[in-house]
Design a protein around this motif. Sequence first.
Motif, PDB file in Angstrom:
ATOM      1  N   ALA A  38       0.830  -1.209   0.000  1.00 19.59           N
ATOM      2  CA  ALA A  38       0.000   0.000   0.000  1.00 19.59           C
ATOM      3  C   ALA A  38       0.863   1.257   0.000  1.00 19.59           C
ATOM      4  CB  ALA A  38      -0.929  -0.006   1.213  1.00 19.59           C
ATOM      5  N   VAL A  39       1.960   1.235   0.736  1.00 23.37           N
ATOM      6  CA  VAL A  39       2.852   2.397   0.783  1.00 23.37           C
ATOM      7  C   VAL A  39       3.554   2.577  -0.560  1.00 23.37           C
ATOM      8  CG1 VAL A  39       4.863   3.409   1.922  1.00 23.37           C
ATOM      9  CG2 VAL A  39       3.165   2.151   3.269  1.00 23.37           C
ATOM     10  N   ALA A  40       4.031   1.462  -1.141  1.00 18.68           N
ATOM     11  CA  ALA A  40       4.719   1.557  -2.430  1.00 18.68           C
ATOM     12  C   ALA A  40       3.791   2.068  -3.522  1.00 18.68           C
ATOM     13  CB  ALA A  40       5.285   0.192  -2.815  1.00 18.68           C
ATOM     14  N   GLU A  41       2.527   1.667  -3.469  1.00 15.48           N
ATOM     15  CA  GLU A  41       1.568   2.101  -4.491  1.00 15.48           C
ATOM     16  C   GLU A  41       1.174   3.557  -4.302  1.00 15.48           C
ATOM     17  OE1 GLU A  41      -2.910   0.951  -6.141  1.00 15.48           O
ATOM     18  OE2 GLU A  41      -1.893  -0.348  -4.693  1.00 15.48           O
ATOM     19  N   ARG A  42       0.821   3.926  -3.075  1.00 12.25           N
ATOM     20  CA  ARG A  42       0.296   5.271  -2.836  1.00 12.25           C
ATOM     21  C   ARG A  42       1.383   6.344  -2.784  1.00 12.25           C
ATOM     22  NH1 ARG A  42      -3.212   1.736  -1.612  1.00 12.25           N
ATOM     23  NH2 ARG A  42      -5.445   2.193  -1.536  1.00 12.25           N
ATOM     24  N   SER A  43       2.597   5.965  -2.558  1.00 13.19           N
ATOM     25  CA  SER A  43       3.680   6.948  -2.608  1.00 13.19           C
ATOM     26  C   SER A  43       4.060   7.302  -4.034  1.00 13.19           C
ATOM     27  CB  SER A  43       4.914   6.398  -1.887  1.00 13.19           C
ATOM     28  OG  SER A  43       5.452   5.297  -2.599  1.00 13.19           O
ATOM     29  N   GLY A  44       3.603   6.478  -4.995  1.00 14.66           N
ATOM     30  CA  GLY A  44       3.929   6.722  -6.393  1.00 14.66           C
ATOM     31  C   GLY A  44       5.076   5.883  -6.908  1.00 14.66           C
TER      32      GLY A  44
ATOM     33  N   SER B 204       5.665  12.826   6.396  1.00 18.28           N
ATOM     34  CA  SER B 204       5.927  12.423   7.778  1.00 18.28           C
ATOM     35  C   SER B 204       5.497  10.973   7.941  1.00 18.28           C
ATOM     36  CB  SER B 204       5.158  13.311   8.765  1.00 18.28           C
ATOM     37  OG  SER B 204       3.762  13.006   8.735  1.00 18.28           O
ATOM     38  N   HIS B 205       5.799  10.427   9.116  1.00 13.81           N
ATOM     39  CA  HIS B 205       5.410   9.037   9.368  1.00 13.81           C
ATOM     40  C   HIS B 205       3.898   8.874   9.369  1.00 13.81           C
ATOM     41  CE1 HIS B 205       5.086  10.893  13.373  1.00 13.81           C
ATOM     42  NE2 HIS B 205       4.229   9.921  13.668  1.00 13.81           N
ATOM     43  N   ARG B 206       3.172   9.954   9.619  1.00 15.97           N
ATOM     44  CA  ARG B 206       1.705   9.878   9.611  1.00 15.97           C
ATOM     45  C   ARG B 206       1.173   9.567   8.212  1.00 15.97           C
ATOM     46  NH1 ARG B 206       2.909  13.625  13.554  1.00 15.97           N
ATOM     47  NH2 ARG B 206       1.886  13.245  15.575  1.00 15.97           N
ATOM     48  N   ASP B 207       1.859  10.075   7.193  1.00  8.61           N
ATOM     49  CA  ASP B 207       1.454   9.759   5.824  1.00  8.61           C
ATOM     50  C   ASP B 207       1.614   8.268   5.542  1.00  8.61           C
ATOM     51  OD1 ASP B 207       0.787  12.380   5.180  1.00  8.61           O
ATOM     52  OD2 ASP B 207       2.820  12.864   4.539  1.00  8.61           O
ATOM     53  N   VAL B 208       2.685   7.679   6.076  1.00  7.39           N
ATOM     54  CA  VAL B 208       2.915   6.247   5.878  1.00  7.39           C
ATOM     55  C   VAL B 208       1.805   5.434   6.537  1.00  7.39           C
ATOM     56  CG1 VAL B 208       4.476   4.325   6.369  1.00  7.39           C
ATOM     57  CG2 VAL B 208       5.402   6.544   5.672  1.00  7.39           C
ATOM     58  N   VAL B 209       1.479   5.807   7.759  1.00  3.81           N
ATOM     59  CA  VAL B 209       0.406   5.092   8.472  1.00  3.81           C
ATOM     60  C   VAL B 209      -0.917   5.238   7.722  1.00  3.81           C
ATOM     61  CG1 VAL B 209      -0.926   4.980  10.605  1.00  3.81           C
ATOM     62  CG2 VAL B 209       1.555   5.340  10.693  1.00  3.81           C
ATOM     63  N   LYS B 210      -1.167   6.447   7.192  1.00  2.00           N
ATOM     64  CA  LYS B 210      -2.405   6.670   6.443  1.00  2.00           C
ATOM     65  C   LYS B 210      -2.448   5.800   5.191  1.00  2.00           C
ATOM     66  CE  LYS B 210      -5.102  10.302   4.160  1.00  2.00           C
ATOM     67  NZ  LYS B 210      -5.146  11.740   3.779  1.00  2.00           N
ATOM     68  N   MET B 211      -1.332   5.685   4.508  1.00  5.30           N
ATOM     69  CA  MET B 211      -1.275   4.843   3.308  1.00  5.30           C
ATOM     70  C   MET B 211      -1.516   3.380   3.648  1.00  5.30           C
ATOM     71  SD  MET B 211       1.992   6.503   1.333  1.00  5.30           S
ATOM     72  CE  MET B 211       1.950   8.158   0.641  1.00  5.30           C
TER      73      MET B 211
ATOM     74  N   ILE C  90      10.833   5.660   1.313  1.00  4.82           N
ATOM     75  CA  ILE C  90      11.999   6.445   0.889  1.00  4.82           C
ATOM     76  C   ILE C  90      11.712   7.182  -0.414  1.00  4.82           C
ATOM     77  CG2 ILE C  90      14.355   6.197  -0.005  1.00  4.82           C
ATOM     78  CD1 ILE C  90      14.836   4.118   2.166  1.00  4.82           C
ATOM     79  N   TYR C  91      11.049   6.514  -1.340  1.00  2.00           N
ATOM     80  CA  TYR C  91      10.692   7.188  -2.591  1.00  2.00           C
ATOM     81  C   TYR C  91       9.737   8.354  -2.322  1.00  2.00           C
ATOM     82  CZ  TYR C  91       8.599   8.171  -7.108  1.00  2.00           C
ATOM     83  OH  TYR C  91       8.141   8.808  -8.231  1.00  2.00           O
ATOM     84  N   GLY C  92       8.713   8.123  -1.518  1.00  2.00           N
ATOM     85  CA  GLY C  92       7.743   9.168  -1.209  1.00  2.00           C
ATOM     86  C   GLY C  92       8.369  10.360  -0.530  1.00  2.00           C
ATOM     87  N   ALA C  93       9.343  10.116   0.363  1.00  2.00           N
ATOM     88  CA  ALA C  93      10.026  11.221   1.031  1.00  2.00           C
ATOM     89  C   ALA C  93      10.820  12.059   0.040  1.00  2.00           C
ATOM     90  CB  ALA C  93      10.952  10.672   2.123  1.00  2.00           C
TER      91      ALA C  93
ATOM     92  N   LEU D 297      13.779   7.209  -7.135  1.00  2.24           N
ATOM     93  CA  LEU D 297      14.044   5.848  -7.597  1.00  2.24           C
ATOM     94  C   LEU D 297      15.458   5.401  -7.241  1.00  2.24           C
ATOM     95  CD1 LEU D 297      12.330   5.935 -11.115  1.00  2.24           C
ATOM     96  CD2 LEU D 297      11.583   4.684  -9.085  1.00  2.24           C
ATOM     97  N   ARG D 298      16.405   6.332  -7.301  1.00  2.00           N
ATOM     98  CA  ARG D 298      17.777   5.976  -6.937  1.00  2.00           C
ATOM     99  C   ARG D 298      17.861   5.584  -5.466  1.00  2.00           C
ATOM    100  NH1 ARG D 298      19.852   9.977  -9.109  1.00  2.00           N
ATOM    101  NH2 ARG D 298      19.894  11.416  -7.328  1.00  2.00           N
ATOM    102  N   ARG D 299      17.212   6.369  -4.610  1.00  3.11           N
ATOM    103  CA  ARG D 299      17.240   6.050  -3.181  1.00  3.11           C
ATOM    104  C   ARG D 299      16.461   4.767  -2.874  1.00  3.11           C
ATOM    105  NH1 ARG D 299      16.296  12.054  -0.380  1.00  3.11           N
ATOM    106  NH2 ARG D 299      18.234  12.999  -1.174  1.00  3.11           N
ATOM    107  N   ALA D 300      15.336   4.565  -3.574  1.00  2.00           N
ATOM    108  CA  ALA D 300      14.568   3.337  -3.356  1.00  2.00           C
ATOM    109  C   ALA D 300      15.362   2.113  -3.808  1.00  2.00           C
ATOM    110  CB  ALA D 300      13.240   3.414  -4.101  1.00  2.00           C
ATOM    111  N   GLY D 301      16.116   2.262  -4.895  1.00  2.00           N
ATOM    112  CA  GLY D 301      16.949   1.160  -5.367  1.00  2.00           C
ATOM    113  C   GLY D 301      18.028   0.791  -4.357  1.00  2.00           C
ATOM    114  N   ILE D 302      18.638   1.800  -3.752  1.00  2.00           N
ATOM    115  CA  ILE D 302      19.647   1.533  -2.719  1.00  2.00           C
ATOM    116  C   ILE D 302      19.009   0.827  -1.531  1.00  2.00           C
ATOM    117  CG2 ILE D 302      21.213   2.629  -1.071  1.00  2.00           C
ATOM    118  CD1 ILE D 302      21.656   4.849  -3.167  1.00  2.00           C
ATOM    119  N   ALA D 303      17.810   1.272  -1.144  1.00  5.27           N
ATOM    120  CA  ALA D 303      17.106   0.639  -0.028  1.00  5.27           C
ATOM    121  C   ALA D 303      16.792  -0.817  -0.338  1.00  5.27           C
ATOM    122  CB  ALA D 303      15.823   1.407   0.285  1.00  5.27           C
TER     123      ALA D 303
END
Length: 512
Positions: free
Chosen positions: A97-103, A328-335, A318-321, A260-266
């Motif tokens: 859900a986080v990966a999808e809603r963060s884009g 914030s972490h609240r956005d993650v919880v909401k997603m 990480i991508y969404g940030a 995408l670069r940061r998400a790839g490293i993660a």
Amino acid sequence: MPANSKTQKWLDRVERWGNALPDPVFIFLGLIALLVAVSVAAAQLGWSAVHPVTGATLTASSLLSAENVRKLLTLMPETMADFPPLGLILVVMLGAAVAERSGLFTALMTRAMRGVSNRFLSPAIFLIGLLSHQAADAAYVVLIPLAAIIFAAAGRHPFAGIAIAYAGISGAFAANLLPGQFDVLMLGITKSAAALLGPAPMLNPLGNWYFTAALGLILIPITWLVNDRIVEPRLGVWTDPPPEGDMEDIADPASQRKGLRRAGIAALVIALAFAVLALWPGYSPLIDAGATGPARLEPFYSSLVAGFMLLFLVCGWIYGAAVGTVRSHRDVVKMMTEGLATMTPFLVIAFFAAHFIAMFAWSNLGPVMAINGADWLRAQQLATPVMLILLLLMSSVFDLVIGSASAKWSAMAPIVVPMLMLLGVSPEMTTAAYRMGDSIFNIVTPVASNFVLVLVLAQRWRADFGVGSLIALMLPFSIAIGLTGLCLVGLWTGLELPVGPGAPATYAMPLP
């Protein structure tokens, strides 16, 4: 296609029949009512079978007996909570859900299509469609309109882009180059069905991977040929401009690249962490040191559910940030909350599916039918590939009228998995054959959940594009995918190739 043609009238009739079917919840209620009636009759008639492993005599038990009624009413919470796919799919969805809603999923699909030459558009989009199985419904609303625009911009017909994208996302749904949520769900149902004969064999989310990956690789050139030589020539030349608003990136290119670069490293860090937990000398919690053979890897296979969840969650965060969709972490919880909210229909169906499977086990009808059915099938002396091809064809027929693959498998698995286990077919191979059959008609049946969505997307390019038009567009893919899957199932079982890591095509518990 003319609106008054015989084909269109027949398609309209199929659509009406499909819409007349009850909700899957009531299908399960009907199955439960039928199961109760059959269990009562079977108990009265004394249906029984001798267990081929233990030698014990199994008799059918009425679901209206005092013991079974007590189980139904007192164990209802446990029955729901113990439904194997429930916890697995909810855990994975927390991250997805986080990966999808963060884009993240949208960005991956969008970036992957840039720079592809005109000649290779069809295989490239089909490949992205295969990889987008992890993105759930995001693939339909992102990749399909994107493919239409890319084809039109290249001077090709946008409906050819829609067709190849839809074929990759839905028609080839049995093909998975990267295991994910659906593998977890289907093999969870399989494991509960296999347990009807006793302790279930080791099943893991990679149990169908070799088969699904091979299917995906084989379908790339086949669908390429179908799209470029059959589908697109029939469509003719497209000269109109694309409709407005069909493609909007959620982030500017610079932010997208950074994210995408940061998400790839993660992703690399998470993969490395799991490798360390499995391979570090003297500290390998994901390896069962007391076991031998493939059983040593059972903790690792079981950890893949957590691995998928963490991969999607961390990379999406990480991508969404980086692009600003997560502040914030609240956005993650909401997603995560919104993602689980989309699972509500599954939770409702799961309640009734869990009780159907549990009641099936209480009645003893599963093993009795499986043992007697396996004995009958064995008497027919059918080859293993023939039995699995029959299963494939049966699931494909059901797919024409019932859209939910998991709902159908929840009803079929308690019968076909134990039956084929007793004839020497592994649960993983049975699941792969079912999944292949279930995906063939996804793209041509109006009862499929996303059929109407694709129809609406096509109508943005041509307002009079109808149900029959979409079916005619996709039917060549459906035929090609079906024939390919049928041949592959026969070849796979004929050669006894492994279905996945630690998952042979044959199962070491045939009838004596």
